[in-house]
Motif scaffolding. Structure first.
Motif, mmCIF file in Angstrom:
data_model
loop_
_atom_site.group_PDB
_atom_site.id
_atom_site.type_symbol
_atom_site.label_atom_id
_atom_site.label_comp_id
_atom_site.label_asym_id
_atom_site.label_seq_id
_atom_site.Cartn_x
_atom_site.Cartn_y
_atom_site.Cartn_z
ATOM 1 N N TRP A 15 -11.010 -5.053 -5.281
ATOM 2 C CA TRP A 15 -10.037 -3.996 -4.982
ATOM 3 C C TRP A 15 -9.975 -3.720 -3.488
ATOM 4 O O TRP A 15 -10.948 -3.925 -2.761
ATOM 5 C CB TRP A 15 -10.352 -2.721 -5.775
ATOM 6 C CG TRP A 15 -11.715 -2.157 -5.516
ATOM 7 C CD1 TRP A 15 -12.073 -1.230 -4.595
ATOM 8 C CD2 TRP A 15 -12.923 -2.506 -6.219
ATOM 9 N NE1 TRP A 15 -13.422 -0.971 -4.673
ATOM 10 C CE2 TRP A 15 -13.967 -1.743 -5.659
ATOM 11 C CE3 TRP A 15 -13.233 -3.396 -7.256
ATOM 12 C CZ2 TRP A 15 -15.297 -1.844 -6.102
ATOM 13 C CZ3 TRP A 15 -14.545 -3.491 -7.691
ATOM 14 C CH2 TRP A 15 -15.555 -2.716 -7.123
ATOM 15 N N GLY A 27 -3.444 4.174 -3.571
ATOM 16 C CA GLY A 27 -3.921 3.399 -4.727
ATOM 17 C C GLY A 27 -4.717 2.220 -4.241
ATOM 18 O O GLY A 27 -5.339 2.280 -3.166
ATOM 19 N N SER A 28 -4.717 1.147 -5.023
ATOM 20 C CA SER A 28 -5.409 -0.058 -4.550
ATOM 21 C C SER A 28 -4.648 -1.298 -4.975
ATOM 22 O O SER A 28 -3.991 -1.318 -6.014
ATOM 23 C CB SER A 28 -6.845 -0.106 -5.071
ATOM 24 O OG SER A 28 -6.858 -0.212 -6.474
ATOM 25 N N ILE A 29 -4.776 -2.326 -4.112
ATOM 26 C CA ILE A 29 -4.358 -3.679 -4.485
ATOM 27 C C ILE A 29 -5.606 -4.258 -5.154
ATOM 28 O O ILE A 29 -6.723 -3.988 -4.714
ATOM 29 C CB ILE A 29 -3.973 -4.464 -3.211
ATOM 30 C CG1 ILE A 29 -2.764 -3.804 -2.543
ATOM 31 C CG2 ILE A 29 -3.716 -5.932 -3.508
ATOM 32 C CD1 ILE A 29 -2.477 -4.316 -1.142
ATOM 33 N N LEU A 126 -8.404 4.598 -8.165
ATOM 34 C CA LEU A 126 -7.210 4.313 -7.366
ATOM 35 C C LEU A 126 -6.210 3.464 -8.147
ATOM 36 O O LEU A 126 -5.005 3.654 -8.039
ATOM 37 C CB LEU A 126 -7.617 3.574 -6.071
ATOM 38 C CG LEU A 126 -8.421 4.389 -5.059
ATOM 39 C CD1 LEU A 126 -8.956 3.487 -3.947
ATOM 40 C CD2 LEU A 126 -7.562 5.497 -4.455
ATOM 41 N N GLY A 127 -6.746 2.526 -8.924
ATOM 42 C CA GLY A 127 -5.851 1.569 -9.588
ATOM 43 C C GLY A 127 -5.979 1.528 -11.095
ATOM 44 O O GLY A 127 -5.347 0.705 -11.751
ATOM 45 N N ARG A 141 -2.804 -5.964 -9.462
ATOM 46 C CA ARG A 141 -2.065 -4.830 -8.882
ATOM 47 C C ARG A 141 -1.622 -5.241 -7.486
ATOM 48 O O ARG A 141 -2.443 -5.325 -6.575
ATOM 49 C CB ARG A 141 -2.971 -3.594 -8.851
ATOM 50 C CG ARG A 141 -3.511 -3.213 -10.234
ATOM 51 C CD ARG A 141 -4.269 -1.905 -10.196
ATOM 52 N NE ARG A 141 -5.269 -1.867 -9.152
ATOM 53 C CZ ARG A 141 -6.506 -2.339 -9.283
ATOM 54 N NH1 ARG A 141 -6.909 -2.883 -10.422
ATOM 55 N NH2 ARG A 141 -7.350 -2.265 -8.281
ATOM 56 N N PRO A 144 0.111 -0.821 -4.348
ATOM 57 C CA PRO A 144 -0.665 0.337 -4.813
ATOM 58 C C PRO A 144 0.224 1.501 -5.251
ATOM 59 O O PRO A 144 1.371 1.602 -4.819
ATOM 60 C CB PRO A 144 -1.479 0.735 -3.579
ATOM 61 C CG PRO A 144 -0.787 0.125 -2.421
ATOM 62 C CD PRO A 144 -0.028 -1.066 -2.913
ATOM 63 N N GLY A 150 3.877 1.991 -7.774
ATOM 64 C CA GLY A 150 3.132 0.759 -7.521
ATOM 65 C C GLY A 150 3.660 -0.351 -8.420
ATOM 66 O O GLY A 150 4.479 -0.114 -9.319
#
Ligand code: ATP
Ligand code: PAF
Length: 249
Positions: A15, A27-29, A126-127, A141, A144, A150
């Protein structure tokens, strides 16, 4: 009226946190396993927002935001423990908000945004919400944020080997929120050759760099959790891909 939803777990392997001045675009990738066993959650209107987890009322800080959707009492049945790394706070928040939607208290969009916001503001994830809403097995993801803002997609891989986990200790999610710039390289490496073995290989390299080490072959450690593939005996919790996100009973 009592309604019930079933929500999967999300175990991120890699992440990359992205912070903005808006919780909905924060958020997160990342890449993660969206898996069973799902939590089963019943809920009804109440004069106080409350979460009962496997029969016990718990302190759940996300409620401070979730209760904007209406005060519900929800009862969660879970086969995995809270606080270990299964993305459970995201599943519980998504269940609460989805139940509020099912009870006619809010729109679906507002429900999904609020679940994500409650996670980000309380530093519990976050995700997880977007991945659990979409369903898996493996979810990438790519942008984000909350569901609808997202972007996330399922990556089709053959689930040729068993996947299982062992919860070892509860830790706060804040220990995972440090940024490791190599995350994006590991995600690219997985996407070039996406299969379960590659997922475990990049997740192990990534989590070791964050300081989470597992000495069990074909596994990685995320927070207080060991996840492995192949050779899963009865001492381990078995996971199968949750190909759909939220299900209504
Ligand atoms: N007995 C408990 N054990 C752990 N957390 C608890 C407990 N009771 C209430 N909580 C609350 O539940 C939330 C758990 O969120 P946390 O993000 O740590 O867990 P998780 O979603 O299972 O893990 P992760 O997000 O890392 O995958 C926290 O806000 C914590 O304060
Ligand atoms: C921060 C995190 C690893 C906690 O489970 C997860 O929410 C994620 O992948 O963004």
């Amino acid at each position: 009226m009592d309604v019930e939803v079933l929500v999967p777990l999300n175990i991120s392997g890699v992440w990359y946190p992205v912070y903005t001045n808006n919780p909905l675009t924060t958020g997160s990738i990342g890449i993660g396993l969206v898996v069973e066993p799902r939590i089963m959650v019943r809920g009804k209107r109440s004069n106080k927002a409350e979460v009962e987890f496997n029969g016990k009322i718990i302190e759940f800080p996300n409620l401070a935001i979730l209760k904007r959707l209406g005060e519900l009492k929800i009862s969660v049945q879970s086969q995995v423990p809270l606080g270990f790394g299964y993305g459970l706070s995201g599943s519980i928040s998504l269940a609460y908000s989805y139940l509020a939607y099912e009870l006619g208290l809010t729109s679906l969009k507002e429900a999904l945004y609020t679940a994500h916001e409650s996670e980000v503001v309380n530093k519990n994830g976050l995700g997880d919400v977007i991945a659990e809403y979409i369903g898996g097995g493996i979810v990438y993801r790519k942008v984000p944020g909350a569901p609808g803002i997202g972007k996330a997609e399922k990556i089709n891989v053959s689930w040729s080997e068993q996947v299982c986990s062992k919860p070892e200790m509860a830790l706060p999610t804040t220990v995972l929120l440090k940024k490791n710039e190599n995350a994006l390289t590991y995600i690219e490496e997985f996407l070039k050759n996406p299969d379960l073995t590659k997922f475990f290989e990049v997740s192990r390299k990534f989590t070791e760099e964050l300081g989470f080490v597992s000495n069990i072959p074909n596994s990685f450690r995320k927070k207080g959790l060991i996840i492995k593939h192949g050779d899963c005996n009865k001492e381990w919790i078995q996971h199968t891909p949750a190909t759909n996100g939220v299900l209504i009973h």
